[in-house]
Design a protein around this motif. Structure first.
Motif, short mmCIF file in Angstrom:
data_model
loop_
_atom_site.label_atom_id
_atom_site.label_comp_id
_atom_site.label_asym_id
_atom_site.label_seq_id
_atom_site.Cartn_x
_atom_site.Cartn_y
_atom_site.Cartn_z
N ARG A 269 -17.34 11.23 -9.52
CA ARG A 269 -16.20 10.72 -8.75
C ARG A 269 -15.79 9.32 -9.21
O ARG A 269 -14.60 9.02 -9.31
CB ARG A 269 -16.56 10.70 -7.27
CG ARG A 269 -15.44 10.23 -6.38
CD ARG A 269 -15.74 10.50 -4.94
NE ARG A 269 -14.69 10.02 -4.07
CZ ARG A 269 -14.62 10.28 -2.78
NH1 ARG A 269 -15.53 11.04 -2.21
NH2 ARG A 269 -13.63 9.79 -2.04
N ASN B 52 -8.01 4.13 -4.35
CA ASN B 52 -9.11 4.72 -3.58
C ASN B 52 -8.82 6.20 -3.35
O ASN B 52 -7.85 6.55 -2.68
CB ASN B 52 -9.28 4.00 -2.24
CG ASN B 52 -10.43 4.55 -1.44
OD1 ASN B 52 -11.39 5.07 -2.00
ND2 ASN B 52 -10.34 4.45 -0.13
N THR C 233 -9.84 9.14 -1.42
CA THR C 233 -10.60 9.28 -0.18
C THR C 233 -11.51 10.51 -0.21
O THR C 233 -12.66 10.45 0.23
CB THR C 233 -9.67 9.35 1.02
OG1 THR C 233 -8.72 10.43 0.82
CG2 THR C 233 -8.89 8.05 1.17
N GLU C 234 -11.02 11.64 -0.75
CA GLU C 234 -11.85 12.84 -0.80
C GLU C 234 -11.19 13.91 -1.66
O GLU C 234 -9.99 13.88 -1.92
CB GLU C 234 -12.08 13.39 0.61
CG GLU C 234 -10.79 13.79 1.33
CD GLU C 234 -11.06 14.34 2.72
OE1 GLU C 234 -12.16 14.88 2.92
OE2 GLU C 234 -10.18 14.23 3.57
N GLN D 37 0.24 5.58 0.04
CA GLN D 37 -0.73 6.67 0.18
C GLN D 37 -0.03 7.99 -0.07
O GLN D 37 1.10 8.21 0.39
CB GLN D 37 -1.36 6.65 1.57
CG GLN D 37 -2.45 7.70 1.76
CD GLN D 37 -3.26 7.45 3.02
OE1 GLN D 37 -3.79 6.35 3.22
NE2 GLN D 37 -3.38 8.45 3.87
N SER E 60 -12.14 8.32 -10.67
CA SER E 60 -11.34 7.27 -10.05
C SER E 60 -10.92 6.21 -11.06
O SER E 60 -9.77 5.75 -11.06
CB SER E 60 -12.13 6.63 -8.90
OG SER E 60 -11.38 5.61 -8.28
N ASP F 156 -0.68 12.40 -0.65
CA ASP F 156 -1.49 13.62 -0.67
C ASP F 156 -1.08 14.45 -1.88
O ASP F 156 0.11 14.77 -2.03
CB ASP F 156 -1.29 14.42 0.62
CG ASP F 156 -1.78 13.66 1.84
OD1 ASP F 156 -2.78 12.93 1.72
OD2 ASP F 156 -1.16 13.81 2.92
N THR G 63 -6.32 16.29 -2.65
CA THR G 63 -6.91 14.96 -2.53
C THR G 63 -5.91 13.99 -1.93
O THR G 63 -4.69 14.18 -2.06
CB THR G 63 -7.38 14.45 -3.90
OG1 THR G 63 -8.00 13.18 -3.76
CG2 THR G 63 -6.20 14.30 -4.86
N THR G 64 -6.43 12.96 -1.30
CA THR G 64 -5.61 11.88 -0.75
C THR G 64 -5.91 10.61 -1.52
O THR G 64 -7.07 10.22 -1.63
CB THR G 64 -5.91 11.67 0.74
OG1 THR G 64 -5.63 12.89 1.44
CG2 THR G 64 -5.05 10.56 1.31
N LYS H 249 0.84 -1.20 0.00
CA LYS H 249 0.00 0.00 0.00
C LYS H 249 0.87 1.24 0.00
O LYS H 249 1.86 1.33 0.71
CB LYS H 249 -0.92 0.01 1.22
CG LYS H 249 -1.80 1.24 1.31
CD LYS H 249 -2.68 1.21 2.55
CE LYS H 249 -3.53 2.47 2.66
NZ LYS H 249 -4.38 2.47 3.88
N ALA I 16 -5.02 6.52 -2.03
CA ALA I 16 -4.44 5.29 -1.49
C ALA I 16 -4.40 4.25 -2.60
O ALA I 16 -5.40 4.04 -3.30
CB ALA I 16 -5.27 4.78 -0.31
#
Length: 279
Positions: free
Chosen positions: A153, A179, A181-182, A85, A157, A87, A100-101, A83, A103
């Motif tokens: 969205r 993913n 996240t927002e 992640q 994605s 920003d 946005t973040t 994984k 992952a």
């Protein structure tokens, strides 16, 4: 004990020591060589073979293997799903700043880890994965307005995943899942969105009120039309015979209500006369 006997004893003890040490040293060397000839690749990893520093085409799978001691070196590398992640800050199509973040789940292609090691090394996450995420997010975000990034969205994605998968595949990595996240926007833009939503809600309420008034007015018109039509039909049905019939019906109802007693007072053009006083 004379000197000759002492010298003889020393030579005898000195001759036995090499005969004992040689097999021992040889055994230790053989054990060390044998130990360095064996390698075990753990589950979820692969072995990269370096021969005198050069990466070999052979990739060792999980289990027990032999190697050439002092010539070959085995570098274990994890091929399980990992994984990352990140920003990211990008700009939308309408030039809004988007934070946005993201992952990401990915893994190394097991059969090609030797090529990855040869071209990138073991720091592939910092050198390849993180920059690739940033490039993919910026490239896709620039294709949509800020409002579309929220309303579409899932589509955004999917495009980021497609773009990122293509970038990672060139470095012998496979993308499993992504993913987002927002999406975060500036305070000014958030306030503008809120004001727009309020305006849209007020406009919708005004349209609904107008529609309600129009419906009520139309209903009143229809009721008036119905009443007018009813009066017209009633007027057409009024005849002298009907009038006489209604009078007769009224008299019959009065007779039904009469209790059989004459009125004690009568009136009209003449003065009132009490009939009881005339008896």
């Amino acid at each position: 004990m004379d000197l000759d006997n002492v010298v003889k004893m020393k030579f005898d003890s000195g001759g036995k020591a090499p005969r004992v040490l040689v097999p021992l040293v040889a055994g230790l060397i053989l054990f060390f060589v044998a130990f360095n000839s064996i390698v075990i690749i753990q589950a979820g990893t692969r072995g990269i073979v370096l021969q005198l520093g050069a990466v070999q085409p052979l990739v060792l799978h999980e289990g027990f293997h032999f190697k050439i001691p002092f010539v070959q070196q085995i570098i274990p590398i994890d091929v399980r799903v990992g994984k990352a992640q990140s920003d990211q800050t990008a700009s939308s199509k309408d030039l809004q700043t988007v934070n946005t973040t993201v992952a990401v789940n990915f893994h190394l292609v097991p059969e090609e880890v030797n090529k990855l090691y040869q071209n990138v090394g073991l720091a592939y996450e910092d050198r390849i994965v993180a920059p690739a995420i940033g490039e993919a997010v910026k490239a896709v975000t620039a294709q949509y307005t800020a409002e579309e990034l929220i309303s579409k969205r899932s589509e955004v994605s999917a495009k980021v995943k497609e773009t990122l998968a293509a970038k990672l595949s060139t470095y012998f990595m496979a993308l499993d899942e992504i993913n987002i996240t927002e999406f975060k926007f500036s305070a000014e833009y958030n306030n503008a969105i809120e004001q727009k939503q309020i305006a849209e809600q007020n406009a919708l309420k005004a349209r609904l009120d107008l529609q309600r008034i129009e419906v009520e007015a139309q209903q009143a018109i229809e009721r008036a039309k119905a009443e007018a039509e009813s009066l017209r039909l009633q007027k057409q049905e009024v005849t002298p015979e009907l009038i006489e019939l209604r009078k007769i019906e009224a008299q019959m109802k009065a007779i039904e209500k009469w209790d059989g007693k004459l009125p004690t007072v009568t009136g009209g053009a003449n003065p009132f006369i009490d009939i009881n006083k005339m008896k």
